[in-house]
Structure formats: structure tokens, C-alpha cells
Motif scaffolding. Structure first.
Motif, PDB file in Angstrom:
ATOM      1  N   CYS A  41       0.861  -1.190   0.000  1.00 52.97           N
ATOM      2  CA  CYS A  41       0.000   0.000   0.000  1.00 52.97           C
ATOM      3  C   CYS A  41       0.897   1.240   0.000  1.00 52.97           C
ATOM      4  O   CYS A  41       1.989   1.210   0.571  1.00 52.97           O
ATOM      5  N   SER A  43       0.536   3.653   1.786  1.00 55.73           N
ATOM      6  CA  SER A  43       0.738   4.008   3.203  1.00 55.73           C
ATOM      7  C   SER A  43       2.004   3.348   3.755  1.00 55.73           C
ATOM      8  O   SER A  43       2.667   3.916   4.629  1.00 55.73           O
ATOM      9  N   HIS A  63      -0.134  -4.312   5.530  1.00 54.51           N
ATOM     10  CA  HIS A  63      -1.447  -4.461   6.168  1.00 54.51           C
ATOM     11  C   HIS A  63      -2.492  -4.943   5.168  1.00 54.51           C
ATOM     12  O   HIS A  63      -3.665  -4.627   5.291  1.00 54.51           O
ATOM     13  N   GLU A  64      -1.997  -5.689   4.182  1.00 55.24           N
ATOM     14  CA  GLU A  64      -2.918  -6.362   3.253  1.00 55.24           C
ATOM     15  C   GLU A  64      -2.464  -7.813   3.216  1.00 55.24           C
ATOM     16  O   GLU A  64      -1.717  -8.224   2.326  1.00 55.24           O
ATOM     17  N   CYS A  89      -5.607  -3.488   8.338  1.00 59.01           N
ATOM     18  CA  CYS A  89      -4.789  -2.414   8.920  1.00 59.01           C
ATOM     19  C   CYS A  89      -4.706  -2.449  10.437  1.00 59.01           C
ATOM     20  O   CYS A  89      -3.888  -1.745  11.009  1.00 59.01           O
ATOM     21  N   CYS A 158      -6.971  -3.573   2.513  1.00 58.78           N
ATOM     22  CA  CYS A 158      -6.867  -2.120   2.737  1.00 58.78           C
ATOM     23  C   CYS A 158      -7.503  -1.371   1.570  1.00 58.78           C
ATOM     24  O   CYS A 158      -8.464  -0.638   1.758  1.00 58.78           O
ATOM     25  N   ARG A 338      -1.524  -3.213  -8.191  1.00 60.03           N
ATOM     26  CA  ARG A 338      -1.063  -3.396  -6.831  1.00 60.03           C
ATOM     27  C   ARG A 338       0.070  -4.410  -6.832  1.00 60.03           C
ATOM     28  O   ARG A 338      -0.087  -5.503  -7.391  1.00 60.03           O
TER      29      ARG A 338
HETATM   30 ZN    ZN Z   1      -3.149   0.597   3.105  1.00 58.72          ZN
END
Ligand code: ZN
Ligand code: NAP
Length: 348
Positions: A41, A43, A63-64, A89, A158, A338
């Protein structure tokens, strides 16, 4: 304690190195998961490069997460060894405050525990999914529906929930006109989910280079934001704009695309403040708002929705040693759509 191979960054510009990390013993309510896939991500990048401040090095992001249950505590009722599960997350919250009891754990009054980079009492920090295993309270473990490909489901933990939640909250559906700004990881999933909800979807991307993909994902229109005519042509058109852009934007230009009572919801999280004159909100009664991930019950709903409508992420599966290069490509908007780390085959 169980030791697992992992990746870690030790400073904002160190890049990743291989290491091992220890996970707590499996408690009565815990699920130990062997991680197969971890999505990347933006993030993760903001955190590792300390663009938001507050990075707690060494950082192991991710967090995925999708994997298989390896062991469960003796009070766990929802999972057994071998189940395919996901973690998003968050990995803990108080469970008692107003927000937690409403299923809005992300806003826990005592502070939600993020999957990575949340301080722990011993001075260390939580570590995420760029690792071969994780131990999580069963309240934060999600069943991945069989209809979903596990690698393509990982980003839903996420990117999926972060876009599903505001699309649903602000009424995306038949008869509504939705624009998605930025077609990266979050954006491409937003296009698919909004189209599956029945909305008329328009993509606002920097250029037309991904137009064919956007239309294949379910959009009916696609415009380049570097073309000033895009803002003339679409003035006052949309009921809802989901802004997924990871960089600063001239937000008033996007507000001008909303109809009366229209909503611009930002999920992208750059660091600079927005500049908005009050008149840009008041005269057409527009709403400028934001949204953070989603609560655990809504994650379950989102996964069922995606299974039912065949919504999965478009992914590029990479090895553990390719993460640094993947970060550079994400920052350059060169991601289709992704990156997912093949943890089981390249890290474990
Ligand atoms: Zn994320
Ligand atoms: P991403 O894959 O990098 O996608 C961001 C997209 O924004 C890019 O693909 C690009 O789309 C567009 N973009 C990038 N730089 C731009 C620029 N300078 N000007 C205009 N457009 C630009 O990132 P992501 O993983 O989807 O995450 C997006 C943002 O959401 C990040 O800031 C992330 O931290 C945040 N996030 C927030 C939440 C939340 O709960 N609110 C959850 C997850 C992530 P085009 O090529 O189509 O223009």
C-alpha cells in the motif's frame, strides 16, 4: 515465541533488508497465521520513508495480509488450522468504547493498534505482513471467501475496505455519478466496486495512458486531469468524488466538479493542508470529507460483496527482494495496479 523471517527498513532511506522477528506465543484468543501474500500500500511507503513523521524503526510494513491459519488458542471459536484468512490495517482495539461496540474499531477511544508501527509497552512496535507469520486476536482475523483468489484478495484488506466504506456511506449506486481520482492501488479497486454497486463511474487520472484498463474495470468515462478542458467539461457533474491521490491536489478544481450537495471524500493522505475558500463549499452546499479504512464488520461485508461481484485487485506478484524497486514504481505511478509480495515462496 515463534521466530519468522521478515523484511525491515531501519531508516527512511535504508531500503529493506532481511531479518527475523519474534511473534508472541499464541494466547487463548489468538490465531497464528502463516502469511502467503502481502500487498504493498502507498501508506507503507509514506510510513517507511517517514513522510508522515513518527516512523518507529525498524519498520516491517504490510497491512494487506492473506495466509493460512497454523494454530489457534483454546478459546478461539471462529477459525481452525488450514483456513484461508486475512488481516488488514488493525490488529487490536479496546473492544469496549462507543466506537468499538459499534464496529468502528479504527476510531477506538483508547487508540486502535495498527498492524505495524504502533508502539507496544516494551518500547518496540507492531510489525506487519512483510513477514512469514503473524499472531492476531481472532476479532481482527477475517475469513477470505473461497470465490476470491487469495493473492488478488490481499489488497482488498486495505484498498478494498478503504474505498468500499465511503462509496457505500455516500450512496454510490444506480443513478449516482461517481468520479474516482487517481487510478492506482486504491483507485482501481474503487472503480470496480463503484461499478459493481451500480454507479456510473468516471476516472480522473493524470493522463489517458490507463484508459483502456479503466473502462475494462467498469468506468464509462475517463479523463486526463492534466488537460484543463477536463474541468470545464465535467463542471457540476458528480454526486460523489473519491480522491485516492497520494500527492497534493488543487482541491478546489475538484470541488467544482460536484453538483449541489455533492460530496468529495478524500482517502489519499499527502502531508500538505488543503487550500479551500469557504465560498467553494458554501454556494453549492458541497461536502468535503474523508474516510479511514473501515470497521471490522464492514470488512466482512466488503469481502462478501467482492466475492459476490467478482471484484479482485489487479496484481503484480513480486519477490521479497523486489520491494525497494516496487516502491519506486508506485511513487512514479507506474503500478498496474497493486504489487503483492509472494511471501510464502520468497520470504518464508
Ligand atoms: Zn493501506
Ligand atoms: P498508489 O497506488 O500510488 O495510487 C495513487 C494514485 O494517485 C497514482 O496511481 C496516480 O494515479 C495518482 N497520483 C500520484 N501522484 C500524483 C500527482 N502528483 N498528481 C496527481 N495524481 C497523482 O497509492 P494507493 O496505495 O492507492 O494509496 C493512495 C493514497 O491513499 C495514499 O496517500 C495512501 O497513504 C492513502 N491511503 C489512505 C487510507 C485511508 O484509510 N484513508 C487507506 C489506504 C491508503 P493516476 O496515475 O491515475 O493519475
Amino acid at each position: 515465541m515463534t521466530t519468522f523471517p521478515a523484511l525491515e527498513a531501519v531508516s527512511a532511506d535504508s531500503g529493506f533488508r532481511r531479518t527475523t522477528i519474534e511473534r508472541r506465543p499464541v494466547g487463548a484468543h489468538d490465531v497464528e497465521i502463516e502469511i502467503d501474500y502481502a500487498g504493498i500500500c502507498h501508506s507503507d511507503i509514506h510510513t517507511v520513508r517517514d513522510e508522515w513523521g513518527g516512523a518507529r524503526y525498524p519498520v516491517t510494513p504490510g497491512h494487506e495480509i492473506v495466509g493460512r491459519v497454523r494454530a489457534v488458542g483454546d478459546q478461539v471459536t471462529g477459525f481452525t488450522a488450514g483456513d484461508t484468512v486475512g488481516v488488514g490495517c488493525f490488529v487490536d482495539s479496546c473492544g469496549r468504547c462507543d466506537q468499538c461496540t459499534q464496529g468502528l474499531e479504527q476510531f477506538c477511544a483508547e487508540g486502535v493498534v495498527a498492524t505495524y508501527n504502533t508502539a507496544l509497552p516494551d518500547g518496540s512496535a507492531t510489525r506487519g505482513g512483510y513477514s512469514a507469520g503473524i499472531v492476531v486476536d481472532e476479532r481482527f482475523v477475517l475469513r477470505v471467501p473461497e470465490a476470491l483468489d487469495p493473492a488478488k484478495a490481499a489488497p482488498l484488506l486495505c484498498a478494498g475496505i478503504t474505498t468500499y466504506a465511503p462509496l457505500k456511506r455516500w450512496g454510490a449506486g444506480p443513478g449516482s455519478k461517481v468520479a474516482v481520482v487517481g487510478m492506482g492501488g486504491l483507485g482501481h479497486v474503487a472503480v470496480k466496486i463503484a461499478a459493481a454497486m451500480g454507479a456510473e463511474v468516471t476516472v480522473l487520472s493524470q493522463s489517458l495512458s490507463k484508459q483502456e484498463d479503466g473502462l475494462a474495470f467498469g468506468a464509462t468515462d475517463y479523463f486526463a486531469t492534466k488537460d484543463p478542458e477536463t474541468f470545464e467539461r465535467n463542471r457540476g457533474r458528480f454526486d460523489l468524488i473519491i480522491n485516492t491521490v497520494s500527492a497534493d491536489l488543487p482541491i478546489e478544481d475538484y470541488l467544482s466538479l460536484l453538483r449541489v450537495n455533492g460530496v468529495l471524500c478524500s482517502v489519499g493522505l499527502p502531508t500538505e493542508p488543503y487550500s479551500v475558500r469557504p465560498g467553494a463549499l458554501i454556494a453549492p452546499q458541497r461536502v468535503l470529507t474523508g474516510s479511514m479504512v473501515g470497521g471490522i464488520p464492514e470488512h466482512r461485508e466488503m469481502l462478501e460483496f467482492c466475492a459476490e461481484h467478482g471484484v479482485e485487485a489487479e496484481i503484480e506478484l513480486i519477490g521479497a527482494d523486489e520491494v525497494d524497486a516496487a516502491y519506486d514504481r508506485v511513487v512514479a505511478s507506474d503500478v498496474r495496479y497493486r504489487f503483492v509480495v509472494d511471501v510464502a515462496r520468497t520470504l518464508a
